[in-house]
Design an enzyme around this catalytic site. Structure first.
Site, short mmCIF file in Angstrom:
data_model
loop_
_atom_site.label_atom_id
_atom_site.label_comp_id
_atom_site.label_asym_id
_atom_site.label_seq_id
_atom_site.Cartn_x
_atom_site.Cartn_y
_atom_site.Cartn_z
CG ASP A 245 73.98 29.78 70.36
OD1 ASP A 245 75.07 29.63 70.95
OD2 ASP A 245 72.94 30.16 70.93
CD GLU A 282 76.55 26.02 72.40
OE1 GLU A 282 77.04 26.22 73.53
OE2 GLU A 282 75.81 26.84 71.83
#
Length: 574
Positions: A245, A282
Protein backbone atom coordinates in the site's frame (compact mmCIF):
# COMPACT_ATOMS: atom_id res chain seq x y z
CA UNK A 1 7.77 -21.58 26.39
CA UNK A 2 10.20 -18.90 25.24
CA UNK A 3 9.04 -15.30 24.96
CA UNK A 4 11.05 -12.62 23.14
CA UNK A 5 10.45 -8.93 22.55
CA UNK A 6 12.38 -5.89 21.34
CA UNK A 7 12.04 -3.03 23.84
CA UNK A 8 15.30 -1.07 23.75
CA UNK A 9 14.23 1.85 25.96
CA UNK A 10 12.72 -0.19 28.80
CA UNK A 11 14.50 -0.62 32.12
CA UNK A 12 12.47 -3.68 33.05
CA UNK A 13 10.31 -6.02 30.98
CA UNK A 14 8.02 -8.77 32.23
CA UNK A 15 5.80 -11.23 30.43
CA UNK A 16 2.35 -11.68 31.93
CA UNK A 17 0.68 -15.02 31.24
CA UNK A 18 -1.80 -17.12 33.13
CA UNK A 19 -2.32 -14.33 35.65
CA UNK A 20 1.33 -14.26 36.70
CA UNK A 21 4.22 -11.99 35.75
CA UNK A 22 7.66 -13.30 34.95
CA UNK A 23 10.79 -11.17 34.72
CA UNK A 24 12.57 -11.09 31.38
CA UNK A 25 16.32 -10.70 30.95
CA UNK A 26 18.32 -8.78 28.38
CA UNK A 27 19.42 -10.89 25.44
CA UNK A 28 22.70 -10.68 23.54
CA UNK A 29 20.93 -8.89 20.67
CA UNK A 30 20.78 -5.19 21.63
CA UNK A 31 17.35 -4.12 22.86
CA UNK A 32 15.92 -7.64 23.05
CA UNK A 33 14.50 -9.35 26.13
CA UNK A 34 13.79 -13.06 26.70
CA UNK A 35 12.13 -15.31 29.24
CA UNK A 36 11.50 -19.04 29.45
CA UNK A 37 8.26 -19.84 31.24
CA UNK A 38 7.32 -23.40 32.15
CA UNK A 39 4.41 -24.79 30.21
CA UNK A 40 1.11 -24.86 32.05
CA UNK A 41 -2.26 -26.16 31.00
CA UNK A 42 -2.62 -25.21 27.36
CA UNK A 43 -0.99 -22.04 26.07
CA UNK A 44 -2.47 -19.08 27.98
CA UNK A 45 -2.69 -15.62 26.45
CA UNK A 46 0.16 -13.27 27.18
CA UNK A 47 1.33 -9.67 27.09
CA UNK A 48 4.40 -7.67 27.99
CA UNK A 49 4.78 -5.28 30.92
CA UNK A 50 7.16 -2.38 30.27
CA UNK A 51 8.60 -0.63 33.33
CA UNK A 52 5.57 -1.73 35.31
CA UNK A 53 3.06 -0.53 32.72
CA UNK A 54 0.86 -2.98 30.85
CA UNK A 55 0.40 -5.70 29.84
CA UNK A 56 0.49 -4.79 26.17
CA UNK A 57 0.06 -7.17 23.22
CA UNK A 58 3.13 -8.60 21.53
CA UNK A 59 4.27 -6.45 18.55
CA UNK A 60 4.68 -9.72 16.66
CA UNK A 61 1.48 -11.22 18.00
CA UNK A 62 0.36 -14.07 15.72
CA UNK A 63 -3.21 -14.02 17.01
CA UNK A 64 -5.45 -11.49 18.77
CA UNK A 65 -8.56 -13.53 19.69
CA UNK A 66 -9.99 -10.71 21.82
CA UNK A 67 -9.26 -7.88 19.41
CA UNK A 68 -6.47 -5.37 19.08
CA UNK A 69 -6.69 -4.27 22.73
CA UNK A 70 -6.58 -7.80 24.13
CA UNK A 71 -3.72 -10.09 25.01
CA UNK A 72 -1.80 -12.09 22.43
CA UNK A 73 -2.08 -15.82 21.86
CA UNK A 74 0.58 -18.21 20.58
CA UNK A 75 -0.06 -19.95 17.27
CA UNK A 76 1.74 -22.97 15.83
CA UNK A 77 1.87 -22.72 12.04
CA UNK A 78 2.92 -26.35 11.73
CA UNK A 79 -0.39 -27.64 13.07
CA UNK A 80 -2.36 -26.67 9.96
CA UNK A 81 -2.72 -29.47 7.41
CA UNK A 82 -2.21 -28.06 3.92
CA UNK A 83 -3.38 -29.81 0.75
CA UNK A 84 -1.43 -27.65 -1.74
CA UNK A 85 1.88 -29.50 -1.72
CA UNK A 86 2.00 -29.50 -5.52
CA UNK A 87 1.20 -25.80 -5.88
CA UNK A 88 3.98 -23.80 -7.55
CA UNK A 89 2.15 -20.52 -8.03
CA UNK A 90 1.08 -18.59 -11.11
CA UNK A 91 3.08 -15.99 -13.02
CA UNK A 92 1.77 -12.45 -12.85
CA UNK A 93 2.28 -12.01 -16.60
CA UNK A 94 -0.88 -13.00 -18.43
CA UNK A 95 -3.00 -13.15 -15.28
CA UNK A 96 -6.29 -11.46 -14.42
CA UNK A 97 -6.60 -10.28 -10.81
CA UNK A 98 -9.76 -9.89 -8.75
CA UNK A 99 -9.73 -7.53 -5.75
CA UNK A 100 -12.06 -8.41 -2.90
CA UNK A 101 -12.79 -7.33 0.66
CA UNK A 102 -13.47 -10.34 2.87
CA UNK A 103 -15.95 -8.50 5.11
CA UNK A 104 -18.29 -7.44 2.30
CA UNK A 105 -17.71 -10.10 -0.36
CA UNK A 106 -20.39 -12.22 1.33
CA UNK A 107 -23.09 -11.53 3.94
CA UNK A 108 -21.16 -13.67 6.44
CA UNK A 109 -17.97 -11.67 5.94
CA UNK A 110 -15.59 -14.57 6.63
CA UNK A 111 -12.81 -16.42 4.86
CA UNK A 112 -14.87 -19.61 4.79
CA UNK A 113 -17.85 -17.88 3.17
CA UNK A 114 -15.56 -16.21 0.63
CA UNK A 115 -14.03 -19.60 -0.19
CA UNK A 116 -17.49 -20.89 -1.10
CA UNK A 117 -17.59 -18.26 -3.89
CA UNK A 118 -14.25 -19.18 -5.44
CA UNK A 119 -15.89 -21.34 -8.10
CA UNK A 120 -17.58 -18.17 -9.37
CA UNK A 121 -14.14 -16.64 -9.92
CA UNK A 122 -12.89 -19.77 -11.67
CA UNK A 123 -15.90 -19.68 -14.00
CA UNK A 124 -15.25 -16.00 -14.65
CA UNK A 125 -11.70 -16.79 -15.71
CA UNK A 126 -9.78 -15.06 -12.92
CA UNK A 127 -6.23 -16.21 -12.14
CA UNK A 128 -5.49 -14.48 -8.81
CA UNK A 129 -7.45 -13.08 -5.89
CA UNK A 130 -6.18 -9.91 -4.23
CA UNK A 131 -7.42 -9.58 -0.64
CA UNK A 132 -7.73 -6.21 1.03
CA UNK A 133 -5.76 -6.10 4.32
CA UNK A 134 -6.54 -8.82 6.85
CA UNK A 135 -4.05 -7.83 9.57
CA UNK A 136 -5.91 -7.32 12.86
CA UNK A 137 -7.68 -3.95 12.99
CA UNK A 138 -10.05 -2.25 15.48
CA UNK A 139 -13.66 -3.37 15.81
CA UNK A 140 -15.40 -5.92 13.65
CA UNK A 141 -15.91 -4.12 10.34
CA UNK A 142 -13.49 -1.91 8.44
CA UNK A 143 -11.41 -1.58 5.30
CA UNK A 144 -8.33 -2.93 7.10
CA UNK A 145 -6.00 -0.03 6.36
CA UNK A 146 -5.93 0.94 10.04
CA UNK A 147 -4.44 -2.38 11.11
CA UNK A 148 -2.28 -2.35 14.24
CA UNK A 149 -1.19 -5.98 14.61
CA UNK A 150 0.58 -6.70 11.34
CA UNK A 151 1.44 -10.30 12.25
CA UNK A 152 -2.08 -11.32 13.33
CA UNK A 153 -5.08 -12.18 11.13
CA UNK A 154 -8.32 -10.32 11.84
CA UNK A 155 -10.37 -12.52 14.20
CA UNK A 156 -13.89 -11.84 12.87
CA UNK A 157 -12.79 -12.96 9.40
CA UNK A 158 -11.76 -16.35 10.80
CA UNK A 159 -8.31 -15.79 12.27
CA UNK A 160 -5.12 -17.51 11.10
CA UNK A 161 -6.73 -20.89 10.37
CA UNK A 162 -9.47 -19.19 8.36
CA UNK A 163 -6.98 -17.45 6.10
CA UNK A 164 -5.09 -20.70 5.56
CA UNK A 165 -8.29 -22.53 4.65
CA UNK A 166 -9.08 -19.80 2.12
CA UNK A 167 -5.63 -19.93 0.52
CA UNK A 168 -5.69 -23.72 0.45
CA UNK A 169 -9.13 -23.71 -1.21
CA UNK A 170 -7.96 -21.15 -3.78
CA UNK A 171 -4.88 -23.19 -4.66
CA UNK A 172 -6.99 -26.31 -5.15
CA UNK A 173 -8.87 -24.36 -7.82
CA UNK A 174 -5.73 -23.04 -9.48
CA UNK A 175 -6.12 -19.53 -8.07
CA UNK A 176 -3.22 -17.53 -6.66
CA UNK A 177 -3.81 -15.31 -3.61
CA UNK A 178 -2.29 -11.86 -3.15
CA UNK A 179 -2.55 -9.95 0.14
CA UNK A 180 -2.67 -6.18 0.55
CA UNK A 181 -0.21 -5.14 3.27
CA UNK A 182 0.29 -1.70 4.82
CA UNK A 183 3.82 -0.71 5.85
CA UNK A 184 3.53 3.07 5.53
CA UNK A 185 1.48 3.61 8.73
CA UNK A 186 -0.51 1.86 11.43
CA UNK A 187 -3.91 2.72 12.84
CA UNK A 188 -4.21 4.71 16.08
CA UNK A 189 -6.53 2.41 18.03
CA UNK A 190 -4.67 -0.35 19.86
CA UNK A 191 -1.31 0.78 18.54
CA UNK A 192 1.26 0.34 21.31
CA UNK A 193 4.38 0.00 19.17
CA UNK A 194 5.72 3.39 20.26
CA UNK A 195 5.91 2.11 23.84
CA UNK A 196 8.24 -0.68 22.78
CA UNK A 197 10.74 1.22 20.67
CA UNK A 198 11.38 3.75 17.89
CA UNK A 199 8.93 2.26 15.41
CA UNK A 200 7.99 5.80 14.29
CA UNK A 201 9.97 8.94 13.59
CA UNK A 202 9.20 12.66 13.46
CA UNK A 203 11.98 13.06 10.90
CA UNK A 204 9.37 12.40 8.19
CA UNK A 205 5.66 13.12 8.14
CA UNK A 206 2.93 11.26 6.28
CA UNK A 207 -0.81 11.94 5.84
CA UNK A 208 -1.29 9.73 8.91
CA UNK A 209 1.31 11.41 11.15
CA UNK A 210 4.93 10.48 11.97
CA UNK A 211 6.42 8.05 9.47
CA UNK A 212 7.31 4.44 10.15
CA UNK A 213 10.99 4.54 11.08
CA UNK A 214 12.93 2.74 8.36
CA UNK A 215 15.94 5.06 8.11
CA UNK A 216 16.63 6.74 11.47
CA UNK A 217 18.26 5.50 14.69
CA UNK A 218 16.87 2.13 15.71
CA UNK A 219 15.52 1.44 12.23
CA UNK A 220 17.43 -1.82 11.72
CA UNK A 221 14.96 -3.64 13.95
CA UNK A 222 11.98 -1.83 12.44
CA UNK A 223 13.05 -2.91 8.97
CA UNK A 224 13.52 -6.47 10.25
CA UNK A 225 9.98 -6.27 11.67
CA UNK A 226 8.57 -5.33 8.24
CA UNK A 227 10.70 -7.73 6.21
CA UNK A 228 9.96 -10.59 8.58
CA UNK A 229 6.25 -9.84 8.38
CA UNK A 230 6.23 -9.88 4.58
CA UNK A 231 8.08 -13.20 4.46
CA UNK A 232 5.74 -14.65 7.09
CA UNK A 233 2.68 -14.09 4.88
CA UNK A 234 4.37 -15.73 1.90
CA UNK A 235 5.97 -18.58 3.80
CA UNK A 236 3.56 -19.50 6.61
CA UNK A 237 0.29 -18.62 4.90
CA UNK A 238 1.39 -19.85 1.43
CA UNK A 239 0.40 -16.54 -0.15
CA UNK A 240 1.58 -15.96 -3.70
CA UNK A 241 2.18 -12.22 -3.61
CA UNK A 242 1.81 -8.99 -1.71
CA UNK A 243 0.31 -5.67 -2.76
CA UNK A 244 2.23 -2.91 -0.98
CA UNK A 245 0.00 0.00 0.00
CA UNK A 246 1.06 3.57 -0.88
CA UNK A 247 4.80 2.95 -1.05
CA UNK A 248 5.39 6.65 -1.76
CA UNK A 249 4.64 7.19 1.96
CA UNK A 250 7.46 4.86 3.03
CA UNK A 251 10.10 7.51 3.68
CA UNK A 252 13.48 5.88 3.33
CA UNK A 253 16.68 7.83 2.72
CA UNK A 254 19.05 4.89 3.07
CA UNK A 255 21.24 3.84 0.17
CA UNK A 256 19.46 0.47 0.14
CA UNK A 257 15.75 1.29 0.01
CA UNK A 258 13.40 -0.92 2.00
CA UNK A 259 11.52 -1.88 -1.18
CA UNK A 260 14.69 -3.10 -2.87
CA UNK A 261 15.65 -5.06 0.24
CA UNK A 262 12.16 -6.55 0.34
CA UNK A 263 12.30 -7.57 -3.32
CA UNK A 264 15.62 -9.31 -2.80
CA UNK A 265 14.31 -11.12 0.29
CA UNK A 266 11.23 -12.37 -1.56
CA UNK A 267 13.37 -13.55 -4.48
CA UNK A 268 15.43 -15.65 -2.08
CA UNK A 269 12.31 -17.13 -0.48
CA UNK A 270 10.86 -17.93 -3.89
CA UNK A 271 14.04 -19.72 -4.93
CA UNK A 272 14.17 -21.66 -1.67
CA UNK A 273 10.53 -22.82 -1.81
CA UNK A 274 10.27 -23.31 -5.57
CA UNK A 275 7.13 -21.18 -5.71
CA UNK A 276 6.33 -18.19 -7.91
CA UNK A 277 5.97 -15.03 -5.76
CA UNK A 278 5.49 -11.41 -6.72
CA UNK A 279 5.30 -7.92 -5.24
CA UNK A 280 2.90 -5.25 -6.51
CA UNK A 281 3.26 -1.63 -5.42
CA UNK A 282 0.70 1.12 -5.15
CA UNK A 283 2.50 4.38 -5.81
CA UNK A 284 1.58 7.98 -6.53
CA UNK A 285 5.02 8.75 -7.95
CA UNK A 286 4.61 7.55 -11.56
CA UNK A 287 8.16 6.24 -11.25
CA UNK A 288 9.06 3.17 -13.37
CA UNK A 289 12.13 2.58 -11.22
CA UNK A 290 9.83 0.64 -8.88
CA UNK A 291 9.48 -2.11 -11.50
CA UNK A 292 12.95 -1.76 -13.02
CA UNK A 293 15.25 -4.67 -12.17
CA UNK A 294 17.73 -4.29 -9.35
CA UNK A 295 20.51 -5.04 -11.83
CA UNK A 296 19.46 -1.97 -13.83
CA UNK A 297 19.32 0.27 -10.77
CA UNK A 298 15.64 -0.16 -9.92
CA UNK A 299 13.86 -1.58 -6.89
CA UNK A 300 13.01 -4.86 -8.59
CA UNK A 301 9.29 -5.03 -7.78
CA UNK A 302 7.16 -7.07 -10.14
CA UNK A 303 4.38 -4.58 -10.86
CA UNK A 304 2.71 -1.35 -9.83
CA UNK A 305 -0.81 0.04 -10.08
CA UNK A 306 -1.42 2.51 -12.92
CA UNK A 307 -3.78 5.18 -11.67
CA UNK A 308 -3.29 7.24 -14.81
CA UNK A 309 -4.84 4.52 -16.97
CA UNK A 310 -7.80 4.35 -14.58
CA UNK A 311 -8.25 8.12 -14.60
CA UNK A 312 -8.07 8.27 -18.39
CA UNK A 313 -10.66 5.52 -18.76
CA UNK A 314 -12.97 6.77 -16.00
CA UNK A 315 -13.11 10.36 -17.18
CA UNK A 316 -13.67 9.41 -20.80
CA UNK A 317 -16.62 7.18 -19.87
CA UNK A 318 -18.21 9.39 -17.19
CA UNK A 319 -17.29 12.93 -18.21
CA UNK A 320 -16.07 13.71 -14.67
CA UNK A 321 -13.27 16.25 -14.42
CA UNK A 322 -13.11 17.23 -10.73
CA UNK A 323 -10.01 17.07 -8.52
CA UNK A 324 -7.21 14.87 -9.79
CA UNK A 325 -9.28 14.06 -12.90
CA UNK A 326 -8.74 17.60 -14.23
CA UNK A 327 -5.98 16.70 -16.71
CA UNK A 328 -7.77 13.61 -18.01
CA UNK A 329 -10.83 12.98 -20.17
CA UNK A 330 -9.73 13.31 -23.79
CA UNK A 331 -9.20 10.49 -26.29
CA UNK A 332 -5.58 11.61 -26.68
CA UNK A 333 -4.97 11.04 -22.96
CA UNK A 334 -6.30 7.49 -23.08
CA UNK A 335 -4.19 6.85 -26.18
CA UNK A 336 -1.09 8.01 -24.34
CA UNK A 337 -1.71 5.81 -21.31
CA UNK A 338 -2.31 2.78 -23.55
CA UNK A 339 1.02 3.24 -25.30
CA UNK A 340 3.22 4.96 -22.70
CA UNK A 341 1.52 3.99 -19.38
CA UNK A 342 1.62 7.35 -17.60
CA UNK A 343 -0.01 10.60 -18.67
CA UNK A 344 2.19 12.45 -16.20
CA UNK A 345 5.68 11.25 -17.12
CA UNK A 346 7.50 14.50 -16.49
CA UNK A 347 4.59 16.65 -17.65
CA UNK A 348 2.63 19.38 -15.89
CA UNK A 349 0.03 18.20 -13.37
CA UNK A 350 -2.55 20.92 -12.72
CA UNK A 351 -3.82 19.07 -9.62
CA UNK A 352 -0.35 19.09 -8.07
CA UNK A 353 0.69 22.45 -9.45
CA UNK A 354 3.99 21.06 -10.73
CA UNK A 355 5.49 18.62 -13.18
CA UNK A 356 5.14 15.00 -12.15
CA UNK A 357 6.38 11.54 -13.04
CA UNK A 358 9.05 9.94 -15.15
CA UNK A 359 8.83 8.28 -18.60
CA UNK A 360 8.53 4.52 -18.98
CA UNK A 361 11.09 2.94 -21.29
CA UNK A 362 8.55 1.31 -23.58
CA UNK A 363 11.24 -0.68 -25.40
CA UNK A 364 12.47 -2.42 -22.26
CA UNK A 365 9.60 -2.40 -19.76
CA UNK A 366 6.89 -5.01 -20.30
CA UNK A 367 3.32 -3.79 -19.98
CA UNK A 368 2.35 -6.58 -17.59
CA UNK A 369 4.36 -4.76 -14.92
CA UNK A 370 1.51 -2.24 -14.69
CA UNK A 371 -1.93 -3.08 -13.33
CA UNK A 372 -4.88 -1.56 -15.15
CA UNK A 373 -8.35 -1.28 -13.67
CA UNK A 374 -11.72 0.28 -14.30
CA UNK A 375 -12.56 0.22 -10.59
CA UNK A 376 -10.83 -0.57 -7.30
CA UNK A 377 -11.52 -0.11 -3.60
CA UNK A 378 -9.96 3.38 -3.53
CA UNK A 379 -11.60 4.74 -6.65
CA UNK A 380 -15.03 3.57 -5.47
CA UNK A 381 -14.83 3.79 -1.68
CA UNK A 382 -13.21 7.21 -1.57
CA UNK A 383 -16.13 8.76 -3.42
CA UNK A 384 -18.59 10.56 -1.15
CA UNK A 385 -21.30 7.89 -1.39
CA UNK A 386 -19.18 4.95 -2.55
CA UNK A 387 -21.01 4.74 -5.87
CA UNK A 388 -19.63 2.37 -8.46
CA UNK A 389 -19.02 3.44 -12.06
CA UNK A 390 -21.94 1.23 -13.10
CA UNK A 391 -24.30 3.61 -11.28
CA UNK A 392 -23.60 6.37 -13.80
CA UNK A 393 -22.98 4.48 -17.06
CA UNK A 394 -25.36 3.07 -19.62
CA UNK A 395 -25.24 -0.71 -20.23
CA UNK A 396 -23.40 -0.05 -23.48
CA UNK A 397 -20.67 2.04 -21.88
CA UNK A 398 -20.23 -0.50 -19.09
CA UNK A 399 -19.33 -3.03 -21.76
CA UNK A 400 -17.06 -0.53 -23.51
CA UNK A 401 -15.19 0.07 -20.23
CA UNK A 402 -14.72 -3.66 -19.69
CA UNK A 403 -13.62 -4.09 -23.30
CA UNK A 404 -10.98 -1.39 -23.06
CA UNK A 405 -9.70 -2.79 -19.76
CA UNK A 406 -9.44 -6.42 -20.81
CA UNK A 407 -7.87 -5.72 -24.21
CA UNK A 408 -5.33 -3.23 -22.84
CA UNK A 409 -1.68 -4.34 -22.65
CA UNK A 410 -1.61 -4.16 -18.83
CA UNK A 411 -2.32 -6.80 -16.19
CA UNK A 412 -6.05 -6.30 -15.60
CA UNK A 413 -7.65 -6.20 -12.16
CA UNK A 414 -11.37 -6.31 -11.42
CA UNK A 415 -13.07 -5.05 -8.26
CA UNK A 416 -15.53 -7.46 -6.65
CA UNK A 417 -18.97 -7.28 -8.21
CA UNK A 418 -17.75 -5.26 -11.17
CA UNK A 419 -18.25 -8.26 -13.43
CA UNK A 420 -22.02 -8.08 -13.07
CA UNK A 421 -22.39 -4.32 -12.54
CA UNK A 422 -23.21 -4.68 -8.84
CA UNK A 423 -25.90 -2.26 -7.71
CA UNK A 424 -24.53 -2.11 -4.17
CA UNK A 425 -22.19 0.78 -3.35
CA UNK A 426 -18.89 0.22 -1.59
CA UNK A 427 -18.53 2.88 1.07
CA UNK A 428 -15.96 3.93 3.59
CA UNK A 429 -16.88 2.25 6.89
CA UNK A 430 -15.22 1.74 10.26
CA UNK A 431 -16.00 0.29 13.68
CA UNK A 432 -13.92 2.23 16.20
CA UNK A 433 -14.98 1.56 19.77
CA UNK A 434 -13.51 4.70 21.39
CA UNK A 435 -16.23 7.42 21.30
CA UNK A 436 -13.82 10.28 20.60
CA UNK A 437 -12.08 8.47 17.75
CA UNK A 438 -15.39 7.33 16.29
CA UNK A 439 -16.71 10.88 16.33
CA UNK A 440 -13.51 12.26 14.80
CA UNK A 441 -13.70 9.75 11.92
CA UNK A 442 -17.35 10.55 11.23
CA UNK A 443 -16.87 14.30 11.37
CA UNK A 444 -13.68 14.18 9.35
CA UNK A 445 -15.33 12.25 6.55
CA UNK A 446 -18.19 14.71 6.26
CA UNK A 447 -15.89 17.72 6.55
CA UNK A 448 -13.74 16.34 3.71
CA UNK A 449 -16.66 16.30 1.29
CA UNK A 450 -18.26 19.49 2.59
CA UNK A 451 -15.29 21.26 1.02
CA UNK A 452 -16.49 19.88 -2.33
CA UNK A 453 -20.09 21.00 -1.92
CA UNK A 454 -21.62 17.91 -0.33
CA UNK A 455 -24.27 18.33 2.38
CA UNK A 456 -23.24 16.44 5.50
CA UNK A 457 -26.46 14.42 5.57
CA UNK A 458 -25.70 13.09 2.08
CA UNK A 459 -22.34 11.60 3.11
CA UNK A 460 -22.79 8.20 4.82
CA UNK A 461 -21.45 8.04 8.36
CA UNK A 462 -18.54 5.55 8.43
CA UNK A 463 -19.49 4.49 11.97
CA UNK A 464 -23.13 3.78 11.11
CA UNK A 465 -23.55 -0.02 10.79
CA UNK A 466 -25.86 0.59 7.84
CA UNK A 467 -22.95 2.09 5.90
CA UNK A 468 -21.19 -1.26 6.20
CA UNK A 469 -24.29 -3.34 5.50
CA UNK A 470 -25.10 -1.38 2.34
CA UNK A 471 -21.65 -2.29 0.98
CA UNK A 472 -22.16 -6.06 1.11
CA UNK A 473 -22.47 -7.64 -2.32
CA UNK A 474 -25.95 -8.79 -3.33
CA UNK A 475 -25.23 -12.07 -5.09
CA UNK A 476 -28.84 -12.51 -6.18
CA UNK A 477 -28.26 -9.72 -8.74
CA UNK A 478 -26.13 -12.13 -10.73
CA UNK A 479 -29.26 -13.94 -11.91
CA UNK A 480 -31.03 -10.79 -13.10
CA UNK A 481 -31.08 -10.25 -16.90
CA UNK A 482 -29.00 -7.06 -17.21
CA UNK A 483 -26.45 -8.20 -14.65
CA UNK A 484 -26.16 -11.67 -16.15
CA UNK A 485 -25.54 -10.21 -19.60
CA UNK A 486 -22.67 -8.06 -18.31
CA UNK A 487 -21.20 -11.03 -16.45
CA UNK A 488 -21.22 -13.13 -19.62
CA UNK A 489 -19.50 -10.24 -21.46
CA UNK A 490 -16.71 -10.21 -18.88
CA UNK A 491 -16.38 -13.98 -19.18
CA UNK A 492 -16.15 -13.75 -22.97
CA UNK A 493 -13.52 -10.99 -22.82
CA UNK A 494 -11.35 -12.92 -20.38
CA UNK A 495 -11.67 -16.06 -22.48
CA UNK A 496 -10.68 -14.11 -25.60
CA UNK A 497 -7.74 -12.61 -23.73
CA UNK A 498 -6.54 -16.09 -22.92
CA UNK A 499 -7.12 -17.41 -26.45
CA UNK A 500 -5.47 -14.58 -28.41
CA UNK A 501 -1.72 -14.14 -27.78
CA UNK A 502 -1.83 -10.54 -29.03
CA UNK A 503 -3.90 -9.54 -25.98
CA UNK A 504 -1.25 -10.66 -23.50
CA UNK A 505 1.71 -9.47 -25.59
CA UNK A 506 3.66 -7.32 -23.10
CA UNK A 507 5.39 -5.17 -25.73
CA UNK A 508 4.18 -1.59 -25.47
CA UNK A 509 5.87 -0.90 -28.80
CA UNK A 510 3.30 -3.22 -30.42
CA UNK A 511 0.35 -1.07 -29.31
CA UNK A 512 -0.90 1.71 -31.59
CA UNK A 513 -3.98 3.89 -31.25
CA UNK A 514 -6.03 5.86 -33.75
CA UNK A 515 -8.79 8.07 -32.39
CA UNK A 516 -11.26 10.83 -33.07
CA UNK A 517 -13.52 12.75 -30.72
CA UNK A 518 -15.66 9.74 -29.82
CA UNK A 519 -13.99 6.70 -31.35
CA UNK A 520 -10.87 4.56 -31.03
CA UNK A 521 -9.16 1.86 -32.99
CA UNK A 522 -6.51 0.16 -30.88
CA UNK A 523 -4.05 -2.09 -32.70
CA UNK A 524 -2.73 -5.12 -30.81
CA UNK A 525 -0.68 -7.02 -33.36
CA UNK A 526 -3.14 -8.51 -35.88
CA UNK A 527 -6.09 -7.55 -33.69
CA UNK A 528 -8.05 -4.32 -33.69
CA UNK A 529 -10.25 -3.04 -30.86
CA UNK A 530 -12.80 -0.63 -32.33
CA UNK A 531 -14.70 1.57 -29.88
CA UNK A 532 -17.62 3.93 -30.48
CA UNK A 533 -18.29 6.13 -27.44
CA UNK A 534 -20.93 8.25 -29.15
CA UNK A 535 -24.63 7.56 -29.72
CA UNK A 536 -24.54 7.32 -33.53
CA UNK A 537 -23.25 4.37 -35.61
CA UNK A 538 -19.79 4.63 -37.19
CA UNK A 539 -18.13 2.73 -40.02
CA UNK A 540 -16.76 -0.63 -38.92
CA UNK A 541 -13.10 -1.30 -39.70
CA UNK A 542 -12.36 -4.20 -42.01
CA UNK A 543 -11.72 -7.51 -40.34
CA UNK A 544 -13.21 -10.69 -38.99
CA UNK A 545 -15.27 -10.05 -35.87
CA UNK A 546 -14.06 -12.09 -32.92
CA UNK A 547 -16.23 -10.53 -30.21
CA UNK A 548 -18.73 -7.67 -30.10
CA UNK A 549 -20.56 -6.01 -27.22
CA UNK A 550 -23.65 -5.37 -29.34
CA UNK A 551 -25.72 -7.85 -31.29
CA UNK A 552 -26.32 -5.08 -33.82
CA UNK A 553 -22.75 -5.17 -35.13
CA UNK A 554 -22.75 -6.09 -38.80
CA UNK A 555 -21.08 -5.08 -42.01
CA UNK A 556 -22.99 -1.79 -42.05
CA UNK A 557 -21.38 -0.23 -39.04
CA UNK A 558 -20.36 -0.07 -35.39
CA UNK A 559 -23.37 0.86 -33.18
CA UNK A 560 -23.21 3.67 -30.66
CA UNK A 561 -21.70 2.89 -27.23
CA UNK A 562 -20.18 -0.39 -28.30
CA UNK A 563 -16.86 -2.15 -28.77
CA UNK A 564 -15.79 -4.88 -31.17
CA UNK A 565 -12.59 -6.92 -31.43
CA UNK A 566 -11.58 -7.87 -34.98
CA UNK A 567 -8.77 -9.70 -36.72
CA UNK A 568 -7.05 -7.98 -39.62
CA UNK A 569 -8.39 -9.42 -42.90
CA UNK A 570 -6.34 -12.32 -44.19
CA UNK A 571 -4.16 -12.45 -41.06
CA UNK A 572 -5.48 -15.54 -39.34
CA UNK A 573 -3.38 -17.28 -36.71
CA UNK A 574 -0.99 -20.01 -37.77
Amino acid sequence: MRYEVWAPAAETVEVETGGARHAMTRAERPGWWTADVGAGTGEPDYGFVLDGDGPFPDPRSPWQPDGVHGLSRAYDHDRFKWSDEGWRGRPLAGSVLYELHVGTFTPEGTFDAAAERLDHLVALGVDAVELLPVAAFPGRHGWGYDGVHLWAVHGPYGGPDGLKRFVDAAHRRGLAVVLDVVYNHLGPSGNHLGRYGPYFTDAHQTPWGPAVNVDQAGSDEVRAYILGNALMWLRDYHLDGLRLDAVHAIRDQRALHLLEELAASVSRLSARTGREMFLIAESDLNDPRLVTSREAGGYGLDAQWSDDFHHALHTLLTGERQGYYADFGSPAVLAKTLTRVFLHDGTWSSFRGRTHGRPVDTHRTPAHRFLGFLQNHDQVGNRATGDRISASLSPGLRKVGAGLLLTAPFTPMLFMGEEWGAGTPWRYFSDHQEPELARAVSEGRRREFADHGWASEDVPDPQDPETYRASILNWSELDEPGHRELYEWYRALIALRRAEPELTDPRLTEVAVEHGESWFVIHRGDLRVAVNLGPEPLPLPDGDVLLASSTEVDGSGLPGESVVILRTPGRGRT
